[in-house]
Design a protein around this motif. Structure first.
Motif, PDB file in Angstrom:
ATOM      1  N   PHE A 268     -64.797  35.044  11.429  1.00 28.85           N
ATOM      2  CA  PHE A 268     -64.251  36.093  10.929  1.00 28.85           C
ATOM      3  C   PHE A 268     -64.663  36.799   9.418  1.00 28.85           C
ATOM      4  O   PHE A 268     -64.848  37.421   9.917  1.00 28.85           O
ATOM      5  CB  PHE A 268     -62.552  35.900  10.884  1.00 28.85           C
ATOM      6  N   TYR A 269     -64.524  36.312   8.475  1.00 29.79           N
ATOM      7  CA  TYR A 269     -64.718  36.496   7.066  1.00 29.79           C
ATOM      8  C   TYR A 269     -66.515  36.830   7.485  1.00 29.79           C
ATOM      9  O   TYR A 269     -66.645  38.291   6.767  1.00 29.79           O
ATOM     10  CB  TYR A 269     -64.800  35.627   5.782  1.00 29.79           C
ATOM     11  N   LYS A 270     -67.057  36.385   7.921  1.00 32.03           N
ATOM     12  CA  LYS A 270     -69.007  36.475   7.924  1.00 32.03           C
ATOM     13  C   LYS A 270     -69.319  36.778   9.299  1.00 32.03           C
ATOM     14  O   LYS A 270     -69.594  38.512   8.711  1.00 32.03           O
ATOM     15  CB  LYS A 270     -69.507  34.616   8.736  1.00 32.03           C
ATOM     16  N   ASN A 271     -68.475  37.907  10.235  1.00 37.18           N
ATOM     17  CA  ASN A 271     -68.187  38.570  11.358  1.00 37.18           C
ATOM     18  C   ASN A 271     -67.429  40.044  11.322  1.00 37.18           C
ATOM     19  O   ASN A 271     -68.337  41.009  11.089  1.00 37.18           O
ATOM     20  CB  ASN A 271     -68.336  38.075  12.381  1.00 37.18           C
ATOM     21  N   GLU A 272     -66.394  40.289   9.993  1.00 36.98           N
ATOM     22  CA  GLU A 272     -65.499  41.217  10.180  1.00 36.98           C
ATOM     23  C   GLU A 272     -65.798  41.821   8.767  1.00 36.98           C
ATOM     24  O   GLU A 272     -65.262  43.143   8.187  1.00 36.98           O
ATOM     25  CB  GLU A 272     -64.573  41.053  10.589  1.00 36.98           C
ATOM     26  N   ILE A 273     -65.383  40.872   7.565  1.00 35.88           N
ATOM     27  CA  ILE A 273     -65.734  41.840   6.612  1.00 35.88           C
ATOM     28  C   ILE A 273     -66.667  41.477   5.999  1.00 35.88           C
ATOM     29  O   ILE A 273     -66.896  42.525   4.873  1.00 35.88           O
ATOM     30  CB  ILE A 273     -64.212  40.363   5.326  1.00 35.88           C
ATOM     31  N   MET A 274     -67.266  40.630   5.529  1.00 39.68           N
ATOM     32  CA  MET A 274     -68.172  40.446   4.625  1.00 39.68           C
ATOM     33  C   MET A 274     -69.474  41.499   5.110  1.00 39.68           C
ATOM     34  O   MET A 274     -70.070  42.653   4.105  1.00 39.68           O
ATOM     35  CB  MET A 274     -69.131  39.319   4.849  1.00 39.68           C
ATOM     36  N   PRO A 275     -69.587  42.075   6.648  1.00 37.76           N
ATOM     37  CA  PRO A 275     -71.026  43.269   6.591  1.00 37.76           C
ATOM     38  C   PRO A 275     -70.054  44.431   5.871  1.00 37.76           C
ATOM     39  O   PRO A 275     -71.053  45.369   5.842  1.00 37.76           O
ATOM     40  CB  PRO A 275     -70.575  43.616   7.881  1.00 37.76           C
ATOM     41  N   CYS A 276     -69.163  44.391   5.635  1.00 36.57           N
ATOM     42  CA  CYS A 276     -68.039  45.911   5.552  1.00 36.57           C
ATOM     43  C   CYS A 276     -68.110  46.059   4.173  1.00 36.57           C
ATOM     44  O   CYS A 276     -68.704  47.123   3.710  1.00 36.57           O
ATOM     45  CB  CYS A 276     -66.938  45.878   5.727  1.00 36.57           C
ATOM     46  N   LYS A 277     -68.529  44.522   3.610  1.00 40.53           N
ATOM     47  CA  LYS A 277     -68.466  44.486   2.018  1.00 40.53           C
ATOM     48  C   LYS A 277     -69.838  44.973   1.317  1.00 40.53           C
ATOM     49  O   LYS A 277     -70.126  45.378   0.542  1.00 40.53           O
ATOM     50  CB  LYS A 277     -68.144  43.198   1.518  1.00 40.53           C
ATOM     51  N   VAL A 278     -70.895  44.219   2.382  1.00 43.58           N
ATOM     52  CA  VAL A 278     -72.197  44.315   2.106  1.00 43.58           C
ATOM     53  C   VAL A 278     -72.528  46.201   2.126  1.00 43.58           C
ATOM     54  O   VAL A 278     -72.972  46.678   1.118  1.00 43.58           O
ATOM     55  CB  VAL A 278     -73.181  43.284   3.017  1.00 43.58           C
ATOM     56  N   PHE A 279     -71.826  46.160   3.328  1.00 41.67           N
ATOM     57  CA  PHE A 279     -72.492  48.366   3.412  1.00 41.67           C
ATOM     58  C   PHE A 279     -71.753  49.061   2.612  1.00 41.67           C
ATOM     59  O   PHE A 279     -72.665  50.099   1.606  1.00 41.67           O
ATOM     60  CB  PHE A 279     -71.156  48.474   4.569  1.00 41.67           C
ATOM     61  N   LEU A 280     -70.960  48.592   1.455  1.00 42.91           N
ATOM     62  CA  LEU A 280     -70.310  49.607   0.364  1.00 42.91           C
ATOM     63  C   LEU A 280     -70.861  49.436  -0.890  1.00 42.91           C
ATOM     64  O   LEU A 280     -70.831  50.410  -1.856  1.00 42.91           O
ATOM     65  CB  LEU A 280     -68.570  49.285  -0.076  1.00 42.91           C
ATOM     66  N   LYS A 281     -71.186  47.427  -1.076  1.00 47.34           N
ATOM     67  CA  LYS A 281     -72.299  47.742  -2.109  1.00 47.34           C
ATOM     68  C   LYS A 281     -73.757  48.294  -1.857  1.00 47.34           C
ATOM     69  O   LYS A 281     -74.255  49.313  -2.934  1.00 47.34           O
ATOM     70  CB  LYS A 281     -72.427  45.835  -2.176  1.00 47.34           C
ATOM     71  N   GLU A 282     -74.074  48.004  -0.738  1.00 48.40           N
ATOM     72  CA  GLU A 282     -75.170  48.566  -0.819  1.00 48.40           C
ATOM     73  C   GLU A 282     -75.766  50.188  -0.757  1.00 48.40           C
ATOM     74  O   GLU A 282     -76.771  51.527  -0.696  1.00 48.40           O
ATOM     75  CB  GLU A 282     -76.120  48.061   0.616  1.00 48.40           C
ATOM     76  N   THR A 283     -74.412  50.736  -0.033  1.00 49.37           N
ATOM     77  CA  THR A 283     -74.482  52.435  -0.105  1.00 49.37           C
ATOM     78  C   THR A 283     -74.112  52.917  -1.149  1.00 49.37           C
ATOM     79  O   THR A 283     -74.379  54.591  -0.964  1.00 49.37           O
ATOM     80  CB  THR A 283     -74.503  52.684   1.556  1.00 49.37           C
ATOM     81  N   LEU A 284     -72.560  52.156  -1.581  1.00 55.42           N
ATOM     82  CA  LEU A 284     -72.073  53.331  -2.435  1.00 55.42           C
ATOM     83  C   LEU A 284     -72.284  52.625  -3.836  1.00 55.42           C
ATOM     84  O   LEU A 284     -71.053  52.866  -4.527  1.00 55.42           O
ATOM     85  CB  LEU A 284     -70.701  53.486  -2.267  1.00 55.42           C
ATOM     86  N   GLY A 285     -72.119  51.430  -3.860  1.00 54.61           N
ATOM     87  CA  GLY A 285     -72.299  50.601  -5.061  1.00 54.61           C
ATOM     88  C   GLY A 285     -71.215  50.755  -5.847  1.00 54.61           C
ATOM     89  O   GLY A 285     -71.256  49.723  -6.495  1.00 54.61           O
ATOM     90  N   ILE A 286     -70.298  49.721  -4.633  1.00 53.33           N
ATOM     91  CA  ILE A 286     -69.121  49.805  -4.874  1.00 53.33           C
ATOM     92  C   ILE A 286     -68.599  48.070  -4.654  1.00 53.33           C
ATOM     93  O   ILE A 286     -68.687  47.793  -3.265  1.00 53.33           O
ATOM     94  CB  ILE A 286     -68.130  50.757  -3.639  1.00 53.33           C
ATOM     95  N   ASN A 287     -68.672  47.553  -5.581  1.00 56.41           N
ATOM     96  CA  ASN A 287     -67.400  46.072  -4.872  1.00 56.41           C
ATOM     97  C   ASN A 287     -66.337  46.078  -4.860  1.00 56.41           C
ATOM     98  O   ASN A 287     -65.459  46.166  -5.931  1.00 56.41           O
ATOM     99  CB  ASN A 287     -68.229  45.211  -6.575  1.00 56.41           C
ATOM    100  N   SER A 288     -66.387  46.430  -3.512  1.00 57.97           N
ATOM    101  CA  SER A 288     -65.128  46.764  -3.563  1.00 57.97           C
ATOM    102  C   SER A 288     -63.853  45.073  -3.201  1.00 57.97           C
ATOM    103  O   SER A 288     -64.519  43.817  -3.226  1.00 57.97           O
ATOM    104  CB  SER A 288     -64.874  46.982  -1.509  1.00 57.97           C
ATOM    105  N   GLN A 289     -62.780  45.292  -3.666  1.00 63.29           N
ATOM    106  CA  GLN A 289     -62.001  44.010  -4.223  1.00 63.29           C
ATOM    107  C   GLN A 289     -60.753  44.135  -3.355  1.00 63.29           C
ATOM    108  O   GLN A 289     -59.665  44.076  -3.195  1.00 63.29           O
ATOM    109  CB  GLN A 289     -61.393  44.242  -5.607  1.00 63.29           C
TER     110      GLN A 289
END
Length: 308
Positions: free
Chosen positions: A213-234
């Motif tokens: 679930f983390y790999k499919n639903e959470i990690m892609p969104c976290k990576v998206f925020l990092k790559e597009t916005l520079g946000i390391n979401s916590q």
């Protein structure tokens, strides 16, 4: 007492019968009322001392009405809020099932949808199981939402919904561009001081396998925020609050979230903030607060305090 408010749609109703938005004027009045009794703070200010009790405004699902209406009001008033992102539609062009449900139920009657579902699938247990949608006063609306979101398989539900959706919105990419927050919106919101966090990738309910679930639903969104916005979401807000397995989800997923740098997450469980020692923060749905309810903000808070 400190509390968090949960918002979804903030927009004029204008024919969208499958959703129940908070009207922009209601939203503005609500945050004005909250501001009289609480300091509305940024997530990073939760550990700071405050003369008044604190309140956090949280938004789920990443729909564009939140930028057009809610953010516009917040920016004008200088009030911070926390917006979550659903990365799947932007990255894959796939509309999550639950939003397809909202669209179909806006443009088709519940009778039409239920006739289709009940004639095609075994829905014999829906009466009891659909209690997750207890707030839906329309019995068939409750049944339709449960069958499409939880009872059918993802492929079965998508097949039904997309066949109807295409007759209403032939251009799905145009729908996505108009319906969801885009990168430009998110950049502006982040730069203006709004907190941006992870909601999901495809808005799938928790499936009982925390690592997958983390790999499919959470990690892609976290990576998206990092790559597009520079946000390391916590910060994390799970889709459906975890759905039918929400208690199990919190137990199984919390260690994984902590290992991957998340500070805390938000539930859909009604209640007040429970201090800074627990990972999960309860929220009060905006519809439970004035001006939708005649009670004052403090009266609502007292009710939850009594129930603790």
């Amino acid at each position: 007492m400190d509390f968090a408010v949960m918002y979804h749609y903030v927009r004029p109703r204008s024919g969208w019968n499958g959703i129940f938005p908070l009207l922009p004027e209601e939203f503005e009045k609500q945050i004005d009322l909250i501001s009289k009794t609480h300091n509305i703070v940024h997530l990073d200010e939760l550990n700071k001392k405050s003369v008044k009790p604190r309140c956090v405004l949280t938004f789920d699902d990443g729909t564009r009405d939140q930028y057009v209406y809610a953010y516009d009001i917040l920016k004008r008033k200088g009030i911070p809020a926390y917006f979550t992102v659903m990365s799947g539609p932007m990255l894959t062009g796939i509309i999550p099932i639950f939003h397809l449900v909202h669209v179909i139920l806006s443009f088709k009657t519940d009778e039409e949808v239920w006739e289709l579902l009940s004639s095609r699938y075994d829905v014999s247990n829906v009466e009891e199981e659909s209690s997750i949608y207890h707030y839906e006063t329309n019995r068939l609306r409750r049944f339709n939402k449960y069958v499409l979101n939880f009872m059918l398989s993802q492929s079965e539900s998508r097949e039904v919904l997309e066949s109807i959706f295409k007759t209403i919105f032939p251009d799905s990419l145009s729908f996505i561009n108009n319906f969801y927050l885009n990168i430009a919106d998110l950049k502006e919101m982040s730069q203006s001081g709004m907190a941006i966090g992870v909601h999901c990738h495809h808005h799938a309910p928790y499936d009982g396998n925390p690592h997958e679930f983390y790999k499919n639903e959470i990690m892609p969104c976290k990576v998206f925020l990092k790559e597009t916005l520079g946000i390391n979401s916590q910060w994390y807000t799970p889709a459906f609050g975890g759905g039918n397995m929400r208690e199990r989800m919190r137990n199984e997923l919390t260690p994984i979230l902590l290992e991957n740098g998340f500070k805390r997450g938000f539930t859909v469980n009604p209640g007040l903030m429970n201090g800074n020692d627990e990972f999960w923060i309860n929220r009060i749905d905006c519809v439970q607060l004035p001006p939708n309810r005649s009670s004052s903000i403090n009266t609502v808070i007292e009710q939850y305090t009594t129930n603790v």
